[in-house]
Design an enzyme around this catalytic site. Sequence first.
Site, PDB file in Angstrom:
ATOM      1  CB  THR A 121       2.595  -2.188  10.851  1.00  0.00           C
ATOM      2  OG1 THR A 121       1.559  -2.709  10.193  1.00  0.00           O
ATOM      3  CG2 THR A 121       2.327  -0.770  11.392  1.00  0.00           C
ATOM      4  CG  HIS A 157      10.342 -24.374  11.981  1.00  0.00           C
ATOM      5  ND1 HIS A 157      10.518 -24.530  13.460  1.00  0.00           N
ATOM      6  CD2 HIS A 157      11.587 -24.822  11.391  1.00  0.00           C
ATOM      7  CE1 HIS A 157      11.652 -24.752  13.603  1.00  0.00           C
ATOM      8  NE2 HIS A 157      12.423 -25.165  12.593  1.00  0.00           N
ATOM      9  CG  HIS A 181       8.456 -28.128  10.695  1.00  0.00           C
ATOM     10  ND1 HIS A 181       8.609 -27.672  12.140  1.00  0.00           N
ATOM     11  CD2 HIS A 181       9.740 -28.558  10.670  1.00  0.00           C
ATOM     12  CE1 HIS A 181       9.711 -27.482  12.601  1.00  0.00           C
ATOM     13  NE2 HIS A 181      10.476 -28.055  11.819  1.00  0.00           N
ATOM     14  CG  ASP A 237      -0.320   0.068   2.525  1.00  0.00           C
ATOM     15  OD1 ASP A 237       1.044   0.215   2.640  1.00  0.00           O
ATOM     16  OD2 ASP A 237      -1.141   0.386   3.550  1.00  0.00           O
ATOM     17  CB  CYS A 249       1.164  -2.287   4.769  1.00  0.00           C
ATOM     18  SG  CYS A 249       1.158  -3.264   6.272  1.00  0.00           S
TER      19      CYS A 249
END
Length: 149
Positions: free
Chosen positions: A67, A98, A133, A8, A65
């Site tokens: 964060t 993992h 995993h 964004d 973005c």
Amino acid sequence: MKLAIGSDHGGFRLKGEVIEHLKAKGIGFKDYGTFSEASCDYPDVATEVAEAVAQGEYDLGILICGTGIGIGIAANKVPGVRAALCHDTFSAHACREHNNANILTMGERIIGTGLALEIVDTFLNSNFEGDRHLRRINKIADIENKYKK
Ligand code: RB5
């Protein structure tokens, strides 16, 4: 390897740095935007990139973005997507090894370009370890299936 990348407005500048880095390394990618610093809504680009990755059009995706949080939450709503927020290199390889993460998310307002590019390289150069995993990844798919309409 071919990547899908998007951001964004909050991740626009860092997306540009990552793209230059990918070009310098000869790694193929498609840029899903955004293409300016004008305000936009991160779920829109998250959906496009996440669907393309989930459909197998790309090996991996990168979403950025402000964060890395909102764009990752949105991407993880698409079945088959395992988007991982990484702001350190340990997470960047652990999420591949993992969790078989198929989308890396980062926040431009959180980390600098140098660390972000190291995280990208680490993510792209790490591989899923399978074994126990895989059982856990399959249980994540079971959750998706449980809520499918
Ligand atoms: C946009 O202002 C910002 O909210 C967005 O880039 C992101 O950080 C959301 O999680």
